[in-house]
Design an enzyme around this catalytic site. Structure first.
Site, mmCIF file in Angstrom:
data_model
loop_
_atom_site.group_PDB
_atom_site.id
_atom_site.type_symbol
_atom_site.label_atom_id
_atom_site.label_comp_id
_atom_site.label_asym_id
_atom_site.label_seq_id
_atom_site.Cartn_x
_atom_site.Cartn_y
_atom_site.Cartn_z
ATOM 1 N N THR A 10 0.810 -1.212 0.000
ATOM 2 C CA THR A 10 0.000 0.000 0.000
ATOM 3 C C THR A 10 0.845 1.265 0.000
ATOM 4 O O THR A 10 0.582 2.203 -0.749
ATOM 5 C CB THR A 10 -0.940 0.024 1.223
ATOM 6 O OG1 THR A 10 -1.732 -1.171 1.226
ATOM 7 C CG2 THR A 10 -1.862 1.235 1.176
ATOM 8 N N HIS A 11 1.867 1.289 0.855
ATOM 9 C CA HIS A 11 2.715 2.475 0.972
ATOM 10 C C HIS A 11 4.183 2.117 0.785
ATOM 11 O O HIS A 11 4.605 0.987 1.053
ATOM 12 C CB HIS A 11 2.537 3.151 2.340
ATOM 13 C CG HIS A 11 1.183 3.738 2.552
ATOM 14 N ND1 HIS A 11 0.284 3.229 3.462
ATOM 15 C CD2 HIS A 11 0.562 4.783 1.963
ATOM 16 C CE1 HIS A 11 -0.829 3.942 3.431
ATOM 17 N NE2 HIS A 11 -0.684 4.882 2.525
ATOM 18 N N GLY A 112 8.543 -12.840 2.760
ATOM 19 C CA GLY A 112 8.655 -11.462 2.303
ATOM 20 C C GLY A 112 9.949 -10.819 2.777
ATOM 21 O O GLY A 112 10.360 -10.998 3.933
ATOM 22 N N ASP A 114 10.600 -7.800 3.539
ATOM 23 C CA ASP A 114 10.424 -6.877 4.658
ATOM 24 C C ASP A 114 10.383 -7.604 5.986
ATOM 25 O O ASP A 114 10.845 -7.092 7.007
ATOM 26 C CB ASP A 114 9.159 -6.040 4.466
ATOM 27 C CG ASP A 114 7.906 -6.897 4.295
ATOM 28 O OD1 ASP A 114 8.018 -8.046 3.806
ATOM 29 O OD2 ASP A 114 6.812 -6.416 4.629
ATOM 30 N N ARG A 115 9.850 -8.821 6.000
ATOM 31 C CA ARG A 115 9.765 -9.584 7.245
ATOM 32 C C ARG A 115 11.149 -10.025 7.725
ATOM 33 O O ARG A 115 11.434 -10.005 8.927
ATOM 34 C CB ARG A 115 8.841 -10.784 7.054
ATOM 35 C CG ARG A 115 7.432 -10.374 6.625
ATOM 36 C CD ARG A 115 6.549 -11.563 6.330
ATOM 37 N NE ARG A 115 6.208 -12.279 7.564
ATOM 38 C CZ ARG A 115 5.512 -13.416 7.576
ATOM 39 N NH1 ARG A 115 5.115 -13.965 6.444
ATOM 40 N NH2 ARG A 115 5.231 -13.997 8.729
ATOM 41 N N THR A 189 -23.403 3.733 14.784
ATOM 42 C CA THR A 189 -22.784 2.745 13.896
ATOM 43 C C THR A 189 -21.291 2.996 13.709
ATOM 44 O O THR A 189 -20.486 2.063 13.726
ATOM 45 C CB THR A 189 -23.487 2.750 12.531
ATOM 46 O OG1 THR A 189 -24.868 2.427 12.723
ATOM 47 C CG2 THR A 189 -22.861 1.730 11.589
#
Length: 265
Positions: A10-11, A112, A114-115, A189
């Protein structure tokens, strides 16, 4: 100066290091359609404003370290380093790169980047055993043994994915602001959805971490739990399992991996 780039689904987070200190950082959206030339223009715009760097692309940058969970973006960034930073040593995290962290997985190549980078930083900063909880597109839980080995982890849907799914699949629901509600029992809600997200994910973190600790160490109290990722602040104050918050954990890991591979460049 070392430029570090962490490309998520996403980023994309960029960090600028002067030695061991991160002196600047940026967060941009990840777009797999961007070409190498577009990425170069974006980098120039961001870094051209920094007082320690020159106006020309590459001025002041002495090294680059990149990890990506999006193959198309990694391909374009590889082209960026070749065309615009040809004289700058660059490390792209992929199979064959020295990390110093053994990967005890059935197929290490599917983990991954990054992990693994998060595990590198966790071992360096806090030692093992440790659990890294990364709040991104997915919420990932990564286990590091007392000997500094990456032993596996857990992948769960991320906070933003869950909010979007509620808005899309719920006929009378909509996408909401991610904010702490007035109370757990929502009076409308929106607050009910906020409570479900914030306290639901905090409970998920506490439950998953507790189970992982039992498998990771004889004494669960020996395990350090580190939170990172852009959405970590949403649950930090609601989770009892998190010991440390390091927002730049992946960038720090990239710096460490660059240093460990610098002599090979």
């Amino acid at each position: 100066m070392l430029l570090t780039i962490d490309v998520g689904n996403t980023h994309t987070v960029l960090g600028l290091f002067d030695g061991e200190e991160i002196v600047e950082h940026w967060r941009i959206s990840t777009d797999a359609r961007r070409t190498a030339d577009e990425l170069a223009v974006l980098l120039q715009g961001l870094m051209g404003m920094h007082p320690l760097l020159g106006m020309e692309l590459g001025d002041g940058i002495e090294g680059i370290a990149i990890c990506s969970t999006v193959p198309a973006v990694l391909h374009e960034l590889r082209e960026v380093t070749r065309r615009y930073y040809g004289d700058v040593p660059a490390v792209l995290v992929e199979p064959g790169i020295k990390t110093g962290v053994p990967i005890l997985m059935d197929n290490p190549k599917e983990v991954g980047a990054d992990r693994i980078i998060n595990a590198v930083a966790a071992v360096d900063l806090y030692g093992g055993p440790a659990i890294v909880v990364d709040f991104g597109t997915a919420t990932t839980f990564d286990a590091v043994s007392a000997r500094g080995e990456y032993t596996g982890g857990v992948i769960a849907p991320g906070i933003e994915i869950s909010v979007e799914a509620l808005g899309v699949k719920g006929a009378q629901l909509r996408k909401i602001e991610l904010a702490r509600p007035r109370s757990v029992i929502g009076k409308n809600t929106v607050e009910a959805m906020q409570a479900g997200i914030i306290y639901g994910f905090a409970g998920q973190v506490d439950g998953v971490v507790a189970r992982m600790k039992k498998e990771l160490a004889a004494d669960p109290d020996d395990v350090t739990v580190i939170a990172t990722g852009g959405l970590a602040p949403m649950v930090l104050n609601e989770s009892s399992a998190i010991d440390e918050h390091e927002p730049w954990l992946t960038l720090i890991g990239l710096r460490l991996v660059y240093e460990r591979n610098a002599s090979r460049l």
